[in-house]
Write an enzyme that holds these catalytic residues in place. Structure first.
Site, PDB file in Angstrom:
ATOM      1  N   ALA A 101       0.976  -1.397  -0.414  1.00 41.81           N
ATOM      2  CA  ALA A 101       0.143   0.048  -0.226  1.00 41.81           C
ATOM      3  C   ALA A 101       0.553   1.572   0.107  1.00 41.81           C
ATOM      4  O   ALA A 101       0.702   2.337  -0.490  1.00 41.81           O
ATOM      5  CB  ALA A 101      -0.393  -0.096   1.319  1.00 41.81           C
ATOM      6  N   ALA A 102       2.132   1.322   0.177  1.00 44.13           N
ATOM      7  CA  ALA A 102       2.698   2.018   0.409  1.00 44.13           C
ATOM      8  C   ALA A 102       3.101   3.502  -0.992  1.00 44.13           C
ATOM      9  O   ALA A 102       3.467   4.425  -0.975  1.00 44.13           O
ATOM     10  CB  ALA A 102       4.340   2.298   1.472  1.00 44.13           C
TER      11      ALA A 102
ATOM     12  N   ASP B 136       3.165  -3.033   3.779  1.00 45.06           N
ATOM     13  CA  ASP B 136       4.044  -3.073   2.506  1.00 45.06           C
ATOM     14  C   ASP B 136       5.286  -3.312   3.284  1.00 45.06           C
ATOM     15  O   ASP B 136       5.303  -2.937   4.743  1.00 45.06           O
ATOM     16  CB  ASP B 136       4.428  -1.328   2.646  1.00 45.06           C
ATOM     17  CG  ASP B 136       4.277  -1.438   1.553  1.00 45.06           C
ATOM     18  OD1 ASP B 136       3.745  -1.144  -0.359  1.00 45.06           O
ATOM     19  OD2 ASP B 136       5.796  -2.402   0.511  1.00 45.06           O
TER      20      ASP B 136
ATOM     21  N   CYS C 231       5.124  -5.470   6.628  1.00 46.67           N
ATOM     22  CA  CYS C 231       4.940  -6.059   6.773  1.00 46.67           C
ATOM     23  C   CYS C 231       5.326  -7.341   4.949  1.00 46.67           C
ATOM     24  O   CYS C 231       4.167  -6.500   4.422  1.00 46.67           O
ATOM     25  CB  CYS C 231       3.453  -6.511   6.439  1.00 46.67           C
ATOM     26  SG  CYS C 231       2.730  -7.641   6.382  1.00 46.67           S
TER      27      CYS C 231
ATOM     28  N   TYR D 164       6.446 -14.106 -13.847  1.00 46.82           N
ATOM     29  CA  TYR D 164       5.251 -13.061 -13.758  1.00 46.82           C
ATOM     30  C   TYR D 164       4.543 -13.380 -13.983  1.00 46.82           C
ATOM     31  O   TYR D 164       3.215 -13.328 -13.508  1.00 46.82           O
ATOM     32  CB  TYR D 164       6.060 -11.248 -14.150  1.00 46.82           C
ATOM     33  CG  TYR D 164       4.851 -10.406 -13.732  1.00 46.82           C
ATOM     34  CD1 TYR D 164       4.788  -9.839 -12.373  1.00 46.82           C
ATOM     35  CD2 TYR D 164       4.054 -10.137 -14.886  1.00 46.82           C
ATOM     36  CE1 TYR D 164       3.906  -8.963 -12.333  1.00 46.82           C
ATOM     37  CE2 TYR D 164       2.869  -8.680 -14.522  1.00 46.82           C
ATOM     38  CZ  TYR D 164       2.833  -8.312 -12.963  1.00 46.82           C
ATOM     39  OH  TYR D 164       1.698  -7.213 -12.607  1.00 46.82           O
TER      40      TYR D 164
ATOM     41  N   THR E 282       3.439   2.976 -12.226  1.00 45.75           N
ATOM     42  CA  THR E 282       4.199   2.679 -11.309  1.00 45.75           C
ATOM     43  C   THR E 282       5.777   2.668 -11.570  1.00 45.75           C
ATOM     44  O   THR E 282       6.161   2.674 -12.529  1.00 45.75           O
ATOM     45  CB  THR E 282       3.319   1.909 -10.761  1.00 45.75           C
ATOM     46  OG1 THR E 282       3.300   0.685 -10.972  1.00 45.75           O
ATOM     47  CG2 THR E 282       1.676   2.852 -10.599  1.00 45.75           C
TER      48      THR E 282
HETATM   49  N1  LIG Z   1       1.572  -0.994 -12.826  1.00 43.74           N
HETATM   50  C1  LIG Z   1       1.608  -2.046 -13.896  1.00 43.74           C
HETATM   51  O1  LIG Z   1       1.638  -2.013 -14.984  1.00 43.74           O
HETATM   52  C2  LIG Z   1       0.971  -3.293 -13.455  1.00 43.74           C
HETATM   53  C3  LIG Z   1       0.016  -3.566 -14.399  1.00 43.74           C
HETATM   54  C4  LIG Z   1      -0.798  -4.585 -14.164  1.00 43.74           C
HETATM   55  C5  LIG Z   1      -0.896  -5.825 -12.320  1.00 43.74           C
HETATM   56  N2  LIG Z   1      -0.123  -4.190 -12.020  1.00 43.74           N
HETATM   57  C6  LIG Z   1       0.005  -4.772 -10.435  1.00 43.74           C
HETATM   58  O2  LIG Z   1      -0.334  -4.344  -9.442  1.00 43.74           O
HETATM   59  C7  LIG Z   1       0.191  -4.592  -7.778  1.00 43.74           C
HETATM   60  C8  LIG Z   1       0.793  -3.226  -7.608  1.00 43.74           C
HETATM   61  O3  LIG Z   1       1.723  -2.772  -8.295  1.00 43.74           O
HETATM   62  P1  LIG Z   1       2.307  -1.523  -9.144  1.00 43.74           P
HETATM   63  O4  LIG Z   1       2.109  -0.945 -10.278  1.00 43.74           O
HETATM   64  O5  LIG Z   1       1.884  -0.472  -7.906  1.00 43.74           O
HETATM   65  O6  LIG Z   1       4.136  -1.791  -8.431  1.00 43.74           O
HETATM   66  P2  LIG Z   1       4.918  -0.583  -7.108  1.00 43.74           P
HETATM   67  O7  LIG Z   1       6.544  -1.525  -7.819  1.00 43.74           O
HETATM   68  O8  LIG Z   1       4.930   0.797  -7.159  1.00 43.74           O
HETATM   69  O9  LIG Z   1       4.167  -1.286  -5.320  1.00 43.74           O
HETATM   70  C9  LIG Z   1       3.572  -2.028  -5.214  1.00 43.74           C
HETATM   71  C10 LIG Z   1       4.518  -2.372  -3.684  1.00 43.74           C
HETATM   72  O10 LIG Z   1       4.544  -3.065  -3.316  1.00 43.74           O
HETATM   73  C11 LIG Z   1       5.234  -3.685  -2.130  1.00 43.74           C
HETATM   74  N3  LIG Z   1       5.912  -4.651  -1.911  1.00 43.74           N
HETATM   75  C12 LIG Z   1       7.109  -5.331  -3.007  1.00 43.74           C
HETATM   76  N4  LIG Z   1       7.070  -6.502  -2.172  1.00 43.74           N
HETATM   77  C13 LIG Z   1       6.436  -7.196  -1.379  1.00 43.74           C
HETATM   78  C14 LIG Z   1       6.458  -7.328  -0.323  1.00 43.74           C
HETATM   79  N5  LIG Z   1       6.398  -8.933  -0.127  1.00 43.74           N
HETATM   80  N6  LIG Z   1       5.604  -7.543   0.626  1.00 43.74           N
HETATM   81  C15 LIG Z   1       5.174  -6.122   1.190  1.00 43.74           C
HETATM   82  N7  LIG Z   1       4.756  -5.715  -0.243  1.00 43.74           N
HETATM   83  C16 LIG Z   1       5.316  -5.949  -0.908  1.00 43.74           C
HETATM   84  C17 LIG Z   1       5.958  -2.538  -2.974  1.00 43.74           C
HETATM   85  O11 LIG Z   1       7.180  -2.356  -1.283  1.00 43.74           O
HETATM   86  C18 LIG Z   1       5.528  -1.157  -2.857  1.00 43.74           C
HETATM   87  O12 LIG Z   1       5.200  -0.416  -2.624  1.00 43.74           O
HETATM   88  C19 LIG Z   1       1.364  -5.310  -8.706  1.00 43.74           C
HETATM   89  O13 LIG Z   1       0.835  -6.672  -8.067  1.00 43.74           O
HETATM   90  C20 LIG Z   1       1.621  -5.966  -9.763  1.00 43.74           C
HETATM   91  O14 LIG Z   1       2.239  -7.110 -10.385  1.00 43.74           O
HETATM   92  C21 LIG Z   1       0.662  -3.523 -12.293  1.00 43.74           C
HETATM   93  C1  LIG Z   2       7.764  -5.118 -17.636  1.00 44.23           C
HETATM   94  C2  LIG Z   2       6.135  -5.331 -16.713  1.00 44.23           C
HETATM   95  C3  LIG Z   2       5.393  -4.752 -16.731  1.00 44.23           C
HETATM   96  C4  LIG Z   2       3.747  -4.004 -16.525  1.00 44.23           C
HETATM   97  C5  LIG Z   2       3.654  -4.963 -15.311  1.00 44.23           C
HETATM   98  C6  LIG Z   2       1.380  -5.198 -15.363  1.00 44.23           C
HETATM   99  O1  LIG Z   2       1.267  -6.825 -14.878  1.00 44.23           O
HETATM  100  C7  LIG Z   2       1.911  -4.888 -17.328  1.00 44.23           C
HETATM  101  C8  LIG Z   2       1.276  -6.018 -18.151  1.00 44.23           C
HETATM  102  C9  LIG Z   2       0.610  -5.891 -19.416  1.00 44.23           C
HETATM  103  C10 LIG Z   2       0.308  -6.474 -20.429  1.00 44.23           C
HETATM  104  C11 LIG Z   2      -0.008  -7.523 -20.935  1.00 44.23           C
HETATM  105  C12 LIG Z   2       0.183  -7.969 -22.347  1.00 44.23           C
HETATM  106  C13 LIG Z   2      -0.282  -8.858 -22.516  1.00 44.23           C
HETATM  107  C14 LIG Z   2      -0.968  -9.069 -23.582  1.00 44.23           C
HETATM  108  C15 LIG Z   2      -1.578 -10.206 -24.255  1.00 44.23           C
HETATM  109  O2  LIG Z   2      -0.930 -11.681 -23.807  1.00 44.23           O
HETATM  110  C16 LIG Z   2      -3.112 -10.298 -24.506  1.00 44.23           C
HETATM  111  O3  LIG Z   2      -3.705 -11.537 -24.881  1.00 44.23           O
HETATM  112  C17 LIG Z   2      -4.096  -9.902 -22.581  1.00 44.23           C
HETATM  113  C18 LIG Z   2      -4.899 -10.399 -22.775  1.00 44.23           C
HETATM  114  C19 LIG Z   2      -5.841 -10.213 -23.168  1.00 44.23           C
HETATM  115  C20 LIG Z   2      -6.202  -8.182 -23.190  1.00 44.23           C
HETATM  116  C21 LIG Z   2      -6.980  -8.106 -23.787  1.00 44.23           C
HETATM  117  C22 LIG Z   2      -6.815  -6.654 -25.017  1.00 44.23           C
HETATM  118  O4  LIG Z   2      -5.878  -6.356 -24.729  1.00 44.23           O
HETATM  119  O5  LIG Z   2      -8.418  -6.644 -25.708  1.00 44.23           O
END
Ligand SMILES: NC(=O)c1ccc[n+]([C@@H]2O[C@H](COP(=O)([O-])OP(=O)(O)OC[C@H]3O[C@@H](n4cnc5c(N)ncnc54)[C@H](O)[C@@H]3O)[C@@H](O)[C@H]2O)c1
Ligand SMILES: CC/C=C\C[C@H](O)/C=C/C=C\C=C\C=C\[C@@H](O)[C@@H](O)C/C=C\CCC(=O)O
Length: 259
Positions: free
Chosen positions: A13-14, A36, A63, A151, A188
């Site tokens: 959450a940080a 966090d 945490c 991932y 982010t």
């Molecule tokens: N930013 C993107 O493009 C994106 C896209 C899809 C999904 N997500 C997901 O969103 C979520 C948040 O990511 P974000 O983009 O805000 O990234 P971020 O790196 O800005 O934030 C992640 C936060 O999680 C905390 N964290 C990491 N490891 C931890 C642990 N072991 N225990 C507790 N806290 C921990 C970090 O300290 C940080 O505050 C993630 O699950 C990420 O996979 C992000």
């Molecule tokens: C470097 C990675 C950074 C952040 C990770 C975060 O989770 C972001 C992910 C962003 C994009 C992922 C793309 C995946 C694309 C394709 O596999 C596609 O098939 C996904 C499926 C549905 C999308 C539906 C749509 O676009 O309409």
């Protein structure tokens, strides 16, 4: 679900999305425990939220979601302080294709751990009041993201786990809804992974392909995702839903049906 008087836990959450989810819950009346590993950022966020909402609306609890002991104690402290638990958001996540076991540990095992610990307090079958659990996956949980295979696997795992838990909850009567947010790229710090050979390892050569994908998909602001999150928390009809948040807007994912 009206949020006035409700109590939420948000992991990671940080900063980034977790900070956004916490803020939208606070704006809508909930009390929020901010969990966090990042202590400096977490304490500083709590201080600024205190100015806006008063000191009694949030808790910051250091945490690591990898630690059963820390996670259990953090949830216990939340319930002792705020008296209940209604909303749980498993948001903490990392990219690390080199230390890939850590990525599995945080992104998938952390979500399972958080969910099971939350159930101990929320499950109507064990004296809880029910509520909603929202797990943060990604569109990389619905399709492949080539530069981050582990991932991708963890996020597919979060999608499968959450949907199975939704079915288990309905069938058994936990009184808990389980939903997923699947965003595309969001502005982010996690995006910095893309430029880091220490994080992408053997997939560093795919940086340009990922950048191209990013240009195609666009990069969202945190606020676009927090609006979608609020929708899933509030809409009592949504259970087992995966809400994709894309540049063109939000839409629910469909899945193959199994007979
Ligand atoms: N930013 C993107 O493009 C994106 C896209 C899809 C999904 N997500 C997901 O969103 C979520 C948040 O990511 P974000 O983009 O805000 O990234 P971020 O790196 O800005 O934030 C992640 C936060 O999680 C905390 N964290 C990491 N490891 C931890 C642990 N072991 N225990 C507790 N806290 C921990 C970090 O300290 C940080 O505050 C993630 O699950 C990420 O996979 C992000
Ligand atoms: C470097 C990675 C950074 C952040 C990770 C975060 O989770 C972001 C992910 C962003 C994009 C992922 C793309 C995946 C694309 C394709 O596999 C596609 O098939 C996904 C499926 C549905 C999308 C539906 C749509 O676009 O309409």
């Amino acid at each position: 679900m009206a949020l006035e008087g409700k109590v939420a836990v948000v992991t990671g959450a940080a900063q980034g999305l977790g900070k956004g989810f916490s803020e939208i819950l606070l704006k809508n009346g909930a009390k929020v425990a901010l969990l966090d590993v990042a202590e400096v950022a977490g304490k500083s966020l709590k201080e600024s939220l205190d100015e806006q909402y008063g000191p009694d609306r949030t808790l910051f609890i250091p945490c690591d979601v990898q630690s059963q002991q820390q996670f259990k104690a953090a949830i216990q402290k939340t319930v002792e302080t705020f008296g209940q638990l209604d909303i749980f958001c498993n948001n903490a996540g990392i990219i690390n294709e080199v230390d890939w076991e850590k990525a599995v540990s945080v992104n998938l095992m952390g979500v399972v751990r958080g969910t099971y610990l939350a159930l101990e307090h929320m499950n109507k079958l064990s004296g809880g009041q029910g509520g909603v659990i929202v797990n943060i996956a990604s569109i990389a949980g619905l399709g492949p993201l080539l530069s981050v295979p582990v991932y991708t696997a963890t996020k597919h795992g979060v999608v499968g786990f959450t949907r199975a838990m939704a079915d288990a909850s309905k069938e058994s009567g936990y009184g808990i809804r389980f939903n997923l947010i699947c965003p595309t790229f969001v502005q982010t710090d996690i995006l910095n992974a893309l430029q880091s050979p220490a994080i992408l390892g053997q997939f560093s050569n795919l940086e340009d392909s990922t950048k191209k994908l990013m240009e195609q998909h666009g990069i969202l602001d945190v606020s676009q995702v927090t609006e979608a999150f609020l929708q899933l928390v509030l809409d009592e009809t949504k259970d087992g839903a995966a809400l994709m948040v894309l540049s063109k807007g939000s839409q629910y994912s469909t899945f193959p049906s199994i007979i």
